[in-house]
Scaffold this active site. Sequence first.
Site, PDB file in Angstrom:
ATOM      1  N   GLY A 128       0.842  -1.201   0.000  1.00  0.00           N
ATOM      2  CA  GLY A 128       0.000   0.000   0.000  1.00  0.00           C
ATOM      3  C   GLY A 128       0.870   1.242   0.000  1.00  0.00           C
ATOM      4  N   GLY A 140       4.790  -7.009   4.228  1.00  0.00           N
ATOM      5  CA  GLY A 140       4.781  -7.940   3.095  1.00  0.00           C
ATOM      6  C   GLY A 140       6.010  -7.759   2.221  1.00  0.00           C
ATOM      7  N   ASP A 186       0.716   1.863   9.109  1.00  0.00           N
ATOM      8  CA  ASP A 186       0.320   0.991  10.228  1.00  0.00           C
ATOM      9  C   ASP A 186       1.358   0.945  11.355  1.00  0.00           C
ATOM     10  OD1 ASP A 186      -1.785   0.381   8.530  1.00  0.00           O
ATOM     11  OD2 ASP A 186      -0.876  -1.484   7.824  1.00  0.00           O
ATOM     12  N   GLY A 214      -5.001   0.342  10.039  1.00  0.00           N
ATOM     13  CA  GLY A 214      -3.928  -0.213  10.862  1.00  0.00           C
ATOM     14  C   GLY A 214      -3.716  -1.702  10.652  1.00  0.00           C
TER      15      GLY A 214
HETATM   16  O1  F6P Z   1      -1.050  -1.315   5.158  1.00  0.00           O
HETATM   17  C1  F6P Z   1      -1.651  -0.089   4.935  1.00  0.00           C
HETATM   18  C2  F6P Z   1      -3.139  -0.238   4.837  1.00  0.00           C
HETATM   19  O2  F6P Z   1      -3.686   1.036   4.599  1.00  0.00           O
HETATM   20  C3  F6P Z   1      -3.815  -0.898   6.030  1.00  0.00           C
HETATM   21  O3  F6P Z   1      -3.991  -0.001   7.106  1.00  0.00           O
HETATM   22  C4  F6P Z   1      -5.094  -1.367   5.429  1.00  0.00           C
HETATM   23  O4  F6P Z   1      -5.606  -2.479   6.133  1.00  0.00           O
HETATM   24  C5  F6P Z   1      -4.675  -1.782   4.032  1.00  0.00           C
HETATM   25  O5  F6P Z   1      -3.481  -1.077   3.759  1.00  0.00           O
HETATM   26  C6  F6P Z   1      -5.678  -1.472   2.959  1.00  0.00           C
HETATM   27  O6  F6P Z   1      -5.187  -1.987   1.780  1.00  0.00           O
HETATM   28  P1  F6P Z   1      -5.721  -1.641   0.333  1.00  0.00           P
HETATM   29  O7  F6P Z   1      -5.283  -0.250  -0.005  1.00  0.00           O
HETATM   30  O8  F6P Z   1      -5.060  -2.650  -0.533  1.00  0.00           O
HETATM   31  O9  F6P Z   1      -7.199  -1.748   0.395  1.00  0.00           O
END
Ligand code: F6P
Length: 373
Positions: free
Chosen positions: A12, A112, A135, A178
């Site tokens: 992300g 990750g 996070d 988070g």
């Molecule tokens: O790891 C960052 C984060 O924003 C988390 O807080 C959240 O659970 C996840 O990514 C959301 O992911 P995506 O943008 O793939 O929906």
Amino acid sequence: MTTNIGILTAGGDSPGLNAAIRGVGKAAIGEYDMHVVGFQNGFRGLVQNRHRALDSKALSGILTLGGTILGTSRDKPHKMQIGDRQLDMTDAIVETYERHHLNALVCLGGGGTQKNAYRLSQKGLNVITLPKTIDNDVAMTDVTFGFDTALGIATDAIDRLHSTAHSHHRIIVCEIMGHHVGWLALGAGLAGGADVILLPEIPYDVDRVAEAIRARVRSGKRFSIVAIAEGALSKDDAPRLKAARAAKSNASSKEEKATAKAALAELERSLKGNTLRLSQQLEEMTGLESRITILGHVQRGGTPSAADRLLATRLGTACAGFINAGEYGVMVSVQGDNVVPVALDAVAGKTKYVPVDHDWVKSARLVGTCLGD
Ligand code: F6P
């Protein structure tokens, strides 16, 4: 001979990524005379050999930009979706690395990405990583860049929710990102003076939460702000999720694995409605009106805070120094006042949860915040 370094951003996006790219690149070019190339959209860019030069001109004017100029993706090298199949594309990545005569690959990412980078380092690539994520859950570093900006946004949201909750005598349940940890909800809840803070690390009892709100009403405070981490779980759901995760990791046969995986996915899907469910329960149990606000991706967008720009620049420039010293298979981390390299095998696959006796938790209790336990 020139040192060639490749940079990618994965997972992300998070505020401060461009500041970090700039920090690595400017120090690499200006101080160490290296050549820098950026790969697009995370590890997929390495597979597809999609790249762009990161020269001084490309690195200019990006310090304050949100997002990442390189693009990102959640692709994993060893399990990449190619058409309708999931394939191990590690060999293609090694080929691109060699084609560009890279001496080092810099991976900017969260948990990750640290795992994926570690796998590539085990394949013999000279990998070095930087910890980014809103996070703040990457192991072996005090903090990650992106966290401070998101903390500011979430705190501002809680501040704003106060006046409307107060005017309408309502409960407002504010869901904060988070992933599986509660750093952001705890930090923003504490800084914004939330009345209830719910974290994944402390399963909550809805009766306790309702009683805390009723006690506020009895003392003349007819509104309440509940800051809930997206991964927070009730006392009933926490053991169910734990059992489903254990069943998945303990499954031995292919069939058992598939069944356990589907059961876990189903449970996780149902838990996504947690915030709405809690809001409805609190409405029924307190007699107050309740509303929900899900902050979502607004917490990841926009310009990085000064603290994140500073952190990303410190880590990025230090990273160029570590490459120059031939230090690979490490993440550039912050420990106290120092920027230090830590071995990737100590980071990969680990999560930094909020310790339940952390100072922030203690302070929250001492100012009378209900933590749901
Ligand atoms: O790891 C960052 C984060 O924003 C988390 O807080 C959240 O659970 C996840 O990514 C959301 O992911 P995506 O943008 O793939 O929906």
